[in-house]
Design a protein around this motif. Structure first.
Motif, mmCIF file in Angstrom:
data_model
loop_
_atom_site.group_PDB
_atom_site.id
_atom_site.type_symbol
_atom_site.label_atom_id
_atom_site.label_comp_id
_atom_site.label_asym_id
_atom_site.label_seq_id
_atom_site.Cartn_x
_atom_site.Cartn_y
_atom_site.Cartn_z
ATOM 1 N N ALA A 24 0.972 -1.234 -0.209
ATOM 2 C CA ALA A 24 0.134 -0.103 0.152
ATOM 3 C C ALA A 24 0.936 1.327 -0.135
ATOM 4 O O ALA A 24 1.942 1.241 0.472
ATOM 5 C CB ALA A 24 -0.928 0.196 1.148
ATOM 6 N N LYS A 25 0.361 2.295 -0.688
ATOM 7 C CA LYS A 25 0.766 3.693 -0.793
ATOM 8 C C LYS A 25 2.446 3.743 -1.213
ATOM 9 O O LYS A 25 3.198 4.608 -0.615
ATOM 10 C CB LYS A 25 0.700 4.323 0.698
ATOM 11 C CG LYS A 25 -0.766 4.371 0.861
ATOM 12 C CD LYS A 25 -0.792 5.037 2.233
ATOM 13 C CE LYS A 25 -2.457 5.156 2.736
ATOM 14 N NZ LYS A 25 -3.067 6.093 1.793
ATOM 15 N N ASN A 26 2.725 3.039 -2.037
ATOM 16 C CA ASN A 26 4.264 2.863 -2.788
ATOM 17 C C ASN A 26 4.086 3.670 -3.979
ATOM 18 O O ASN A 26 2.654 3.875 -4.604
ATOM 19 C CB ASN A 26 4.385 1.475 -3.081
ATOM 20 C CG ASN A 26 4.591 0.736 -1.824
ATOM 21 O OD1 ASN A 26 5.535 0.573 -0.851
ATOM 22 N ND2 ASN A 26 3.816 -0.626 -1.633
ATOM 23 N N LYS A 27 5.097 4.256 -4.270
ATOM 24 C CA LYS A 27 4.999 5.299 -5.492
ATOM 25 C C LYS A 27 5.943 4.850 -6.637
ATOM 26 O O LYS A 27 7.273 4.976 -6.141
ATOM 27 C CB LYS A 27 5.082 6.631 -4.849
ATOM 28 C CG LYS A 27 3.903 7.094 -4.450
ATOM 29 C CD LYS A 27 4.044 8.699 -3.842
ATOM 30 C CE LYS A 27 2.869 9.276 -3.234
ATOM 31 N NZ LYS A 27 3.036 10.526 -2.880
ATOM 32 N N ALA A 28 5.772 4.727 -7.779
ATOM 33 C CA ALA A 28 6.810 4.830 -9.055
ATOM 34 C C ALA A 28 6.473 6.307 -9.461
ATOM 35 O O ALA A 28 5.660 6.420 -9.915
ATOM 36 C CB ALA A 28 6.441 3.777 -10.049
ATOM 37 N N LEU A 29 7.466 7.266 -9.048
ATOM 38 C CA LEU A 29 7.319 8.456 -9.494
ATOM 39 C C LEU A 29 7.042 9.136 -10.883
ATOM 40 O O LEU A 29 6.289 9.675 -11.271
ATOM 41 C CB LEU A 29 8.463 9.404 -8.835
ATOM 42 C CG LEU A 29 8.751 9.368 -7.334
ATOM 43 C CD1 LEU A 29 10.144 10.186 -6.871
ATOM 44 C CD2 LEU A 29 7.380 10.023 -6.822
ATOM 45 N N THR A 30 7.932 8.426 -11.801
ATOM 46 C CA THR A 30 7.702 8.699 -13.219
ATOM 47 C C THR A 30 7.595 7.721 -14.106
ATOM 48 O O THR A 30 7.609 7.801 -15.333
ATOM 49 C CB THR A 30 9.104 9.547 -13.668
ATOM 50 O OG1 THR A 30 10.225 8.840 -13.416
ATOM 51 C CG2 THR A 30 9.281 10.954 -12.822
ATOM 52 N N GLY A 31 7.852 6.497 -13.466
ATOM 53 C CA GLY A 31 7.942 5.120 -14.209
ATOM 54 C C GLY A 31 6.771 4.098 -14.104
ATOM 55 O O GLY A 31 5.675 4.448 -13.911
ATOM 56 N N LEU A 32 7.093 3.005 -13.942
ATOM 57 C CA LEU A 32 6.092 2.005 -14.067
ATOM 58 C C LEU A 32 5.855 1.025 -12.660
ATOM 59 O O LEU A 32 7.120 0.910 -11.934
ATOM 60 C CB LEU A 32 6.335 0.792 -14.948
ATOM 61 C CG LEU A 32 6.491 1.305 -16.502
ATOM 62 C CD1 LEU A 32 7.186 0.234 -17.515
ATOM 63 C CD2 LEU A 32 5.191 1.569 -17.147
ATOM 64 N N GLY A 33 4.821 0.834 -12.336
ATOM 65 C CA GLY A 33 4.571 -0.377 -11.230
ATOM 66 C C GLY A 33 4.719 0.219 -9.846
ATOM 67 O O GLY A 33 5.819 0.181 -9.280
ATOM 68 N N GLY A 34 3.758 0.934 -9.426
ATOM 69 C CA GLY A 34 3.747 1.569 -8.175
ATOM 70 C C GLY A 34 3.983 0.547 -7.044
ATOM 71 O O GLY A 34 4.975 0.810 -5.966
#
Length: 297
Positions: A162-172
């Protein structure tokens, strides 16, 4: 940082915090001193905390670079570490017998400059009764798996991503990539899990996976799970079918064709009405359903 060079190392670390490495391995660095293919190095963490370590290179919290790399966490926390790749945990081994296991553990608030905010692996990963949350990278915010050699299995059960981020790319939440053709396919198995409130800069807020081989595809199996994230491509791949449903899932995506009658689609994380990450009776934080949540219906 702690550095271990051994042909067979097994250690229990209680706390490793506030260390800095200009190269790899801010908290724990493990590598075999023997350059042979069957050499195993094992890191065991039990009731341990790996916290606020920094690496100028890979593996902000933990790195294992041995031929056969084994990393086992139980009742442990890897939190607020940073590195260029693999902010929390980095394993580079692709040989049979290599694996990462998180049981009753937390991987949280780790940061990678490039990819793999929480965890990087080229081999089998098992996550059970654990939480991977609030990790950040350009791609693969939470979990990043890749291989050009042997296939791997990513097995997630009774866990929260939960609440993970892929800032500019793929697969949060999860990023998986295979660039070789195997006799047996790489597998992603998700059961009794919550993958929610993850974000990506492009595609696959919850899960992104792909392969360079059209003849041997990754198999994604989902059962009794919530995949509800912040865009309409919560699960993204160029493969067909997109996944195999084992039923009783809730998806935020609206245009899924691989669901079965017990699945629900088009339910985003706000409509779903689940609570914030918190301790709800288990050993790690989870997202409990609120009053009148669709999970109860």
């Amino acid at each position: 940082s702690t550095r271990k060079e051994s042909s067979a190392a097994s250690d229990v670390y209680k706390r490793q915090s506030d260390n800095t490495s200009v190269n790899d391995g801010g908290g724990i660095y493990s590598i075999s001193s023997l350059n042979i293919n069957n050499d195993i190095t094992t890191i065991n963490l039990n009731n341990s905390i790996i916290n606020e370590n920094q690496a100028g290179g890979k593996g902000g919290g933990i790195i294992n670079l041995s031929k056969i790399s084994q990393i086992y966490l139980e009742n442990s926390t890897v939190k607020s570490n940073s590195g260029s790749i693999g902010g929390g945990i980095y394993s580079d081994s692709r040989f049979t017998g290599s694996e990462i296991s998180l049981i009753n553990s937390t991987l949280s608030k780790n940061v990678a400059i490039f990819y793999a905010g929480g965890l990087h692996s080229k081999s089998n990963v098992t996550i059970g009764h654990s939480t991977v949350s609030e990790n950040v990278a350009n791609s693969g915010g939470g979990i990043y798996c890749e291989t050009s050699y042997d296939p791997y299995v990513l097995d997630i059960s009774y866990s929260t991503i939960a609440k993970n981020k892929a800032l500019t790319g793929l697969g949060g939440g999860i990023y998986s990539w295979c660039s070789y053709m195997f006799q047996t396919p790489t597998e992603i198995i998700i059961k009794n899990a919550t993958i929610s409130d993850n974000e990506s800069g492009t595609l696959g807020a919850g899960i992104y996976y792909n392969t360079s081989s059209s003849s041997q595809q990754t198999t994604l199996k989902i059962g009794s799970s919530i995949i509800a994230n912040y865009d309409t491509n919560s699960i993204y791949s160029l493969q067909t079918p997109l996944f195999i449903s084992n039923g009783f899932n809730i998806f935020s995506d609206t245009a899924l064709v691989d669901t079965i009658i017990t699945d629900q689609i088009g339910i985003d994380s706000l409509t779903l009405n689940i609570g914030a990450l918190d301790f709800n009776g288990g050993t790690t934080k989870t997202m409990a359903p609120m009053f009148l949540s669709l999970i109860h219906i």
